[in-house]
Scaffold this motif. Structure first.
Motif, PDB file in Angstrom:
ATOM      1  N   ALA A 176       3.029   5.898  -3.078  1.00 46.09           N
ATOM      2  CA  ALA A 176       4.163   6.641  -3.625  1.00 46.09           C
ATOM      3  C   ALA A 176       4.087   6.688  -5.150  1.00 46.09           C
ATOM      4  N   ALA A 177       3.669   5.560  -5.763  1.00 46.91           N
ATOM      5  CA  ALA A 177       3.552   5.527  -7.223  1.00 46.91           C
ATOM      6  C   ALA A 177       2.504   6.509  -7.713  1.00 46.91           C
ATOM      7  N   GLU A 178       1.361   6.568  -7.043  1.00 46.16           N
ATOM      8  CA  GLU A 178       0.303   7.497  -7.454  1.00 46.16           C
ATOM      9  C   GLU A 178       0.737   8.944  -7.260  1.00 46.16           C
ATOM     10  N   GLU A 205       7.999   2.513  -8.360  1.00 42.73           N
ATOM     11  CA  GLU A 205       7.239   2.250  -7.142  1.00 42.73           C
ATOM     12  C   GLU A 205       6.093   1.262  -7.401  1.00 42.73           C
ATOM     13  N   ARG A 206       5.483   1.313  -8.597  1.00 45.66           N
ATOM     14  CA  ARG A 206       4.378   0.385  -8.867  1.00 45.66           C
ATOM     15  C   ARG A 206       4.891  -1.046  -9.004  1.00 45.66           C
ATOM     16  N   MET A 207       6.070  -1.217  -9.605  1.00 47.46           N
ATOM     17  CA  MET A 207       6.639  -2.562  -9.694  1.00 47.46           C
ATOM     18  C   MET A 207       6.975  -3.090  -8.302  1.00 47.46           C
ATOM     19  N   ALA A 223       0.826  -1.203   0.000  1.00 49.92           N
ATOM     20  CA  ALA A 223       0.000   0.000   0.000  1.00 49.92           C
ATOM     21  C   ALA A 223       0.865   1.261   0.000  1.00 49.92           C
ATOM     22  N   GLU A 224       1.966   1.249   0.727  1.00 48.99           N
ATOM     23  CA  GLU A 224       2.856   2.418   0.744  1.00 48.99           C
ATOM     24  C   GLU A 224       3.498   2.627  -0.627  1.00 48.99           C
ATOM     25  N   VAL A 263       5.407  -6.602  -6.485  1.00 47.54           N
ATOM     26  CA  VAL A 263       6.189  -7.673  -5.859  1.00 47.54           C
ATOM     27  C   VAL A 263       5.879  -7.765  -4.373  1.00 47.54           C
ATOM     28  N   ARG A 264       5.752  -6.628  -3.700  1.00 41.98           N
ATOM     29  CA  ARG A 264       5.454  -6.666  -2.267  1.00 41.98           C
ATOM     30  C   ARG A 264       4.086  -7.284  -2.016  1.00 41.98           C
TER      31      ARG A 264
END
Length: 232
Positions: free
Chosen positions: A120-122, A136-138, A115-116, A142-143
């Motif tokens: 950050a990606a948005e 950040e989206r990649m 979620a973090e 994975v997370r």
């Protein structure tokens, strides 16, 4: 008119000596020879340098042949033997190859949740920072797979490794996972610039993976942790 003084007799004070003729003729000859028309066929500075170099090589080989038993023939034998050794080593060891560069780890030292990473990606996407948004989206993808136990949390994992492992648990999305890993590597290490379409495609993959069910344990290509993910 008084007779001239005898040869060798000192001249009266104030009497000027006639200028010597030979130095004057020599200076005139030098001026004449310095004209460009006499130097049109002179070798260039490059030719002179090459001639000096080859003279130096000739002197060096001459000195080496003198010091080598057998003279020039002995020197040739030594050179041929050295070349044979180099050729044998080249044939035995093969052409030197560069070691493959290991891709850096996907995550940094500070662990964050999926979620973090999404937030950050948005935030980067809202400002048009597409490279950072893709990165950040990649990481969020994975997370999230780690949080679902579809991937074992492992420090130092690269994007390619994560995509390959996740593709075994979610084979229907393996191609898109590989594409996402390649996009991540391109913008992070390849010096390329991401586009909005690249980010939107990765965000869509993130949403699809959230809803995807892992392959069953007994099916082909199932991930070892697929049973855990299915139970969740």
């Amino acid at each position: 008119m008084p007779p001239p003084p005898p040869r060798g007799a000192p001249r009266a004070p104030g009497t000027a000596h006639p200028p010597p003729r030979r130095p004057a003729r020599g200076a005139a000859a030098e001026r004449e020879l310095s004209k460009q028309m006499y130097h049109e066929n002179d070798p260039s500075w490059l030719q002179r340098a090459l001639e000096a170099f080859w003279d130096w090589v000739d002197d060096l080989l001459g000195a080496a042949s003198t010091a080598t038993p057998g003279g020039a023939l002995g020197l040739v034998v030594i050179v041929v033997a050295a070349l044979a050794v180099v050729a044998a080593l080249w044939w035995r060891l093969g052409t030197p190859r560069r070691r493959p560069v290991t891709a850096p780890a996907l995550f940094d030292d500070r662990p964050r949740s999926a979620a973090e990473h999404r937030a950050a990606a948005e935030a980067h996407a809202a400002q048009g920072h597409w490279n950072q948004a893709v990165q950040e989206r990649m990481r969020a993808v994975v997370r999230a797979l780690e949080e679902r136990a579809l991937l074992d949390p492992r420090p130092g994992r690269t994007a390619d490794e994560a995509a390959a492992e996740a593709g075994r648990a979610l084979p229907a999305h393996s191609d898109r996972l590989r594409t996402a890993a390649r996009d991540f590597d391109d913008v992070t290490y390849g010096g390329r610039t991401a586009s909005e379409d690249t980010y939107r495609g990765l965000a869509a993959l993130d949403g699809d993976l959230e809803r995807a069910k892992p392959a069953l344990a007994g099916s082909a290509g199932a991930h070892p942790d697929a049973r855990q993910g299915a139970a969740g």
